[in-house]
Design an enzyme around this catalytic site. Sequence first.
Site, PDB file in Angstrom:
ATOM      1  N   ARG A 120       0.849  -1.197   0.000  1.00 50.94           N
ATOM      2  CA  ARG A 120       0.000   0.000   0.000  1.00 50.94           C
ATOM      3  C   ARG A 120       0.878   1.237   0.000  1.00 50.94           C
ATOM      4  NH1 ARG A 120       0.214   2.850   4.643  1.00 50.94           N
ATOM      5  NH2 ARG A 120       0.545   1.826   6.660  1.00 50.94           N
TER       6      ARG A 120
ATOM      7  N   ASN B 161       2.204   4.683   1.463  1.00 58.06           N
ATOM      8  CA  ASN B 161       2.395   5.178   2.822  1.00 58.06           C
ATOM      9  C   ASN B 161       2.604   6.693   2.751  1.00 58.06           C
ATOM     10  OD1 ASN B 161       2.467   4.552   5.608  1.00 58.06           O
ATOM     11  ND2 ASN B 161       4.679   4.780   5.629  1.00 58.06           N
TER      12      ASN B 161
ATOM     13  N   GLU C 105       1.512  -6.470   5.260  1.00 58.91           N
ATOM     14  CA  GLU C 105       1.729  -7.633   6.115  1.00 58.91           C
ATOM     15  C   GLU C 105       2.804  -7.344   7.157  1.00 58.91           C
ATOM     16  OE1 GLU C 105       2.767 -10.354   2.999  1.00 58.91           O
ATOM     17  OE2 GLU C 105       0.735 -11.187   2.937  1.00 58.91           O
TER      18      GLU C 105
ATOM     19  N   ASN D 262       8.918   6.333   4.367  1.00 56.83           N
ATOM     20  CA  ASN D 262       8.310   7.274   5.295  1.00 56.83           C
ATOM     21  C   ASN D 262       8.752   8.713   5.037  1.00 56.83           C
ATOM     22  OD1 ASN D 262       6.230   6.960   7.231  1.00 56.83           O
ATOM     23  ND2 ASN D 262       7.334   5.242   8.109  1.00 56.83           N
TER      24      ASN D 262
ATOM     25  N   ASP E  32       9.848   7.951  11.696  1.00 56.70           N
ATOM     26  CA  ASP E  32       8.610   7.894  10.906  1.00 56.70           C
ATOM     27  C   ASP E  32       8.505   9.141  10.037  1.00 56.70           C
ATOM     28  OD1 ASP E  32       5.982   7.425  10.011  1.00 56.70           O
ATOM     29  OD2 ASP E  32       5.357   6.549  11.896  1.00 56.70           O
TER      30      ASP E  32
END
Length: 297
Positions: free
Chosen positions: A101, A103, A121, A152, A202
């Site tokens: 996906r 991010n 996952e 990120n 992050d």
Amino acid sequence: MSSVKVERAVNPGTLLGEGPVWEESDQKLLFVDIPGQKIHRWSPSTNQIESIATEDTVGFAVPRRSGGYVAGVGRSIVAVDWSTQKTTVLAKVDEDKPTNRLNDGKVDPVGRLLAGTMSKEDNPVEKKPGSLFSLTSDHKLTKLLGQVDISNGMDWSLDQKTMYYIDSLCLSVDAFDYDMVTGQMSNRRVVYRLKEDEGIPDGMTMDADGRLWVACYDGGRVLNIDPATGVRLQTISLPATKTTSVCFGGPDYTDLYVTSASLGLSESELKQQPDAGATFKVTGLGVKGRPAHSFAG
């Protein structure tokens, strides 16, 4: 040093709040709830929040010069019309990787969108299944980087010659030479390697002095780093361990907004952290941020 104050800014909380962007034109904070499948817009002046539901996980949303937003929904980069709540697909990524996906995403100073992917996952079969892509104003998609764990935070230096980037599981903040004309990246190197107790890097933003502010997932903190020296200048503690991303905002960009997550916390941890999943406002830092860029396409 000013007196630093941390307060909860936005109600309600999120499962996994991410990608805060300050919209200067409306004086609103844009952010997403990835598994909650929502794009939120919050007004500090009225404390009102508006939301749009998405059809899949939403990794980021950024303003678009022509109006509306561009968001990463599932594995599609979509245009979002806020008034009609309709989305239009601009590009698809990782079409051969159905368990991936989108991010984090951010727009560079000339209006290109950079957006990265990761696996949905917990223990993906393929190691480092993610990538980093760029989308130009004419919707040309280019893969800039492969072999990524969790793509990120990103931002660009004041002279626009360096791009800072976080692949979270590398536990470092990296730098690339960045060609603003072509959008190509090269010469990767580590700027700052996180210490064991600092958590997982992050989301990230840069202030007007060229210093980085890095949200640390499972660290309950934001690190202020000088990328020129690799020195940590300051640590801001938050009342939520799963801090996810940061941006500067407010009328003069002196407020630091920090998103967080409640997802993944146990019942006892949630009792200890009633503000987990909230978006916080940090004031008194004595620095200013920079306006966000809008997608040119």
